[in-house]
Design a protein around this motif. Structure first.
Motif, PDB file in Angstrom:
ATOM      1  N   THR A 155      13.500  10.646  64.538  1.00 32.38           N
ATOM      2  CA  THR A 155      13.638   9.277  64.021  1.00 32.38           C
ATOM      3  C   THR A 155      13.486   9.243  62.505  1.00 32.38           C
ATOM      4  OG1 THR A 155      11.310   8.794  64.480  1.00 32.38           O
ATOM      5  CG2 THR A 155      12.921   8.110  66.137  1.00 32.38           C
ATOM      6  N   ASP A 156      12.584  10.059  61.944  1.00 33.46           N
ATOM      7  CA  ASP A 156      12.436  10.126  60.482  1.00 33.46           C
ATOM      8  C   ASP A 156      13.713  10.648  59.830  1.00 33.46           C
ATOM      9  OD1 ASP A 156       9.875   9.142  60.644  1.00 33.46           O
ATOM     10  OD2 ASP A 156       8.896  11.093  60.353  1.00 33.46           O
ATOM     11  N   ALA A 157      14.314  11.687  60.432  1.00 31.38           N
ATOM     12  CA  ALA A 157      15.547  12.256  59.879  1.00 31.38           C
ATOM     13  C   ALA A 157      16.701  11.259  59.995  1.00 31.38           C
ATOM     14  CB  ALA A 157      15.899  13.559  60.600  1.00 31.38           C
ATOM     15  N   TYR A 162      20.507   7.581  56.960  1.00 26.18           N
ATOM     16  CA  TYR A 162      21.185   6.324  56.646  1.00 26.18           C
ATOM     17  C   TYR A 162      20.548   5.595  55.459  1.00 26.18           C
ATOM     18  CZ  TYR A 162      23.964   6.947  60.775  1.00 26.18           C
ATOM     19  OH  TYR A 162      24.848   7.450  61.690  1.00 26.18           O
ATOM     20  N   HIS A 163      19.269   5.719  55.288  1.00 27.70           N
ATOM     21  CA  HIS A 163      18.581   4.989  54.227  1.00 27.70           C
ATOM     22  C   HIS A 163      18.907   5.545  52.842  1.00 27.70           C
ATOM     23  CE1 HIS A 163      15.475   2.550  52.388  1.00 27.70           C
ATOM     24  NE2 HIS A 163      15.021   3.619  51.784  1.00 27.70           N
ATOM     25  N   ARG A 164      19.071   6.852  52.730  1.00 30.57           N
ATOM     26  CA  ARG A 164      19.274   7.489  51.423  1.00 30.57           C
ATOM     27  C   ARG A 164      20.727   7.566  50.991  1.00 30.57           C
ATOM     28  NH1 ARG A 164      15.122  12.198  52.813  1.00 30.57           N
ATOM     29  NH2 ARG A 164      13.210  11.012  52.542  1.00 30.57           N
ATOM     30  N   TYR A 170      27.382   2.553  54.967  1.00 29.52           N
ATOM     31  CA  TYR A 170      28.659   1.836  55.002  1.00 29.52           C
ATOM     32  C   TYR A 170      29.436   2.222  56.264  1.00 29.52           C
ATOM     33  CZ  TYR A 170      33.339   0.314  53.704  1.00 29.52           C
ATOM     34  OH  TYR A 170      34.580  -0.271  53.705  1.00 29.52           O
ATOM     35  N   GLU A 171      29.499   3.535  56.563  1.00 27.12           N
ATOM     36  CA  GLU A 171      30.202   3.996  57.761  1.00 27.12           C
ATOM     37  C   GLU A 171      29.546   3.456  59.037  1.00 27.12           C
ATOM     38  OE1 GLU A 171      30.399   8.271  57.503  1.00 27.12           O
ATOM     39  OE2 GLU A 171      31.871   8.212  55.875  1.00 27.12           O
ATOM     40  N   LEU A 172      28.222   3.459  59.073  1.00 26.18           N
ATOM     41  CA  LEU A 172      27.502   2.922  60.235  1.00 26.18           C
ATOM     42  C   LEU A 172      27.793   1.426  60.394  1.00 26.18           C
ATOM     43  CD1 LEU A 172      25.427   3.337  62.530  1.00 26.18           C
ATOM     44  CD2 LEU A 172      23.644   2.803  60.863  1.00 26.18           C
ATOM     45  N   LYS A 185      18.315  -4.043  59.529  1.00 24.46           N
ATOM     46  CA  LYS A 185      17.935  -3.081  58.506  1.00 24.46           C
ATOM     47  C   LYS A 185      16.441  -2.762  58.647  1.00 24.46           C
ATOM     48  CE  LYS A 185      18.053  -1.932  53.738  1.00 24.46           C
ATOM     49  NZ  LYS A 185      18.801  -1.918  52.568  1.00 24.46           N
ATOM     50  N   ILE A 186      16.141  -1.508  58.771  1.00 21.50           N
ATOM     51  CA  ILE A 186      14.765  -1.048  58.879  1.00 21.50           C
ATOM     52  C   ILE A 186      14.295  -0.734  57.474  1.00 21.50           C
ATOM     53  CG2 ILE A 186      13.251   0.742  59.779  1.00 21.50           C
ATOM     54  CD1 ILE A 186      15.249   1.064  62.093  1.00 21.50           C
ATOM     55  N   SER A 187      13.169  -1.341  57.078  1.00 22.61           N
ATOM     56  CA  SER A 187      12.690  -1.104  55.726  1.00 22.61           C
ATOM     57  C   SER A 187      11.855   0.179  55.643  1.00 22.61           C
ATOM     58  CB  SER A 187      11.891  -2.295  55.227  1.00 22.61           C
ATOM     59  OG  SER A 187      10.788  -2.511  56.066  1.00 22.61           O
ATOM     60  N   GLN A 188      11.137   0.504  56.714  1.00 26.48           N
ATOM     61  CA  GLN A 188      10.321   1.708  56.710  1.00 26.48           C
ATOM     62  C   GLN A 188       9.938   2.052  58.127  1.00 26.48           C
ATOM     63  OE1 GLN A 188       7.034   1.365  54.044  1.00 26.48           O
ATOM     64  NE2 GLN A 188       6.347   3.465  54.340  1.00 26.48           N
TER      65      GLN A 188
END
Length: 190
Positions: A155-157, A162-164, A170-172, A185-188
């Motif tokens: 889950t971290d990866a 997507y976050h970085r 955009y593709e997602l 959107k997940i902030s953390q």
């Protein structure tokens, strides 16, 4: 909308203070220190009291600890926050203080619990919050499980992928739109 929430919170706090003064009910304080997104130290305070035979937890206050999170500063902040209830009511009816197990909160000599006890000269009970104990137990159990660790790394990866990258995000978003799926959107990830 925020102003309405703030006004409702102020009204509820006034009603709680009035109830604590008039009912002569014993109550406990639950306190936890945290850091805000803007890196300020804050203390959240809840009041736990019996109302109509039910034990209820009420949000009471959020206090910025401008001088740092020491046991003395936390105790003074709690006492200052409780002032509207009245010194005699607090001294007479405060029966407990629940905190996490950190030494700044629970330390026998200079922790907030010991400092508060000496400030109000009352012998209330102090205890390590059960929610914090459970969180520590779950964390220890999850660290000892290889499957949980692998899921956490996955889950971290996934979050980092997507976050970085705005291209990946955009593709997602495009795929989600084609599937008629709304992305949150997940902030953390905690």
């Amino acid at each position: 909308c925020f102003h309405v929430l703030l006004e409702n919170q102020k009204k509820m706090k006034k009603e709680l203070i009035a109830y604590l003064k008039s009912s002569n009910s014993p109550f406990s304080v639950l306190a936890d220190e945290s850091t805000t997104l803007s890196s300020k130290t804050a203390l959240i305070i809840y009041i736990r009291v019996a109302v109509d035979g039910d034990i209820c937890n009420y949000f009471y206050d959020l206090v910025e600890l401008a001088d740092g999170a020491t046991g003395s500063n936390i105790a003074k902040a709690i006492l200052e926050s409780l002032k509207p209830i009245g010194e005699e009511t607090v001294k007479k009816n405060l029966i407990g203080l629940a905190t996490d197990g950190a030494s700044v909160m629970f330390g026998k000599q200079s922790g907030a619990t010991a400092q508060l006890r000496s400030l109000i000269k009352s012998d209330f009970k102090s205890f390590h919050c059960m929610s914090h104990k459970m969180e520590l137990a779950v964390n220890m159990a999850s660290q000892s499980s290889g499957e949980v660790q692998r899921f956490r790394m996955f889950t971290d990866a996934l979050y980092a992928f997507y976050h970085r990258s705005s291209k990946n995000m955009y593709e997602l978003s495009n795929v989600a739109e084609q599937l008629c799926v709304h992305l949150l959107k997940i902030s953390q990830v905690f």
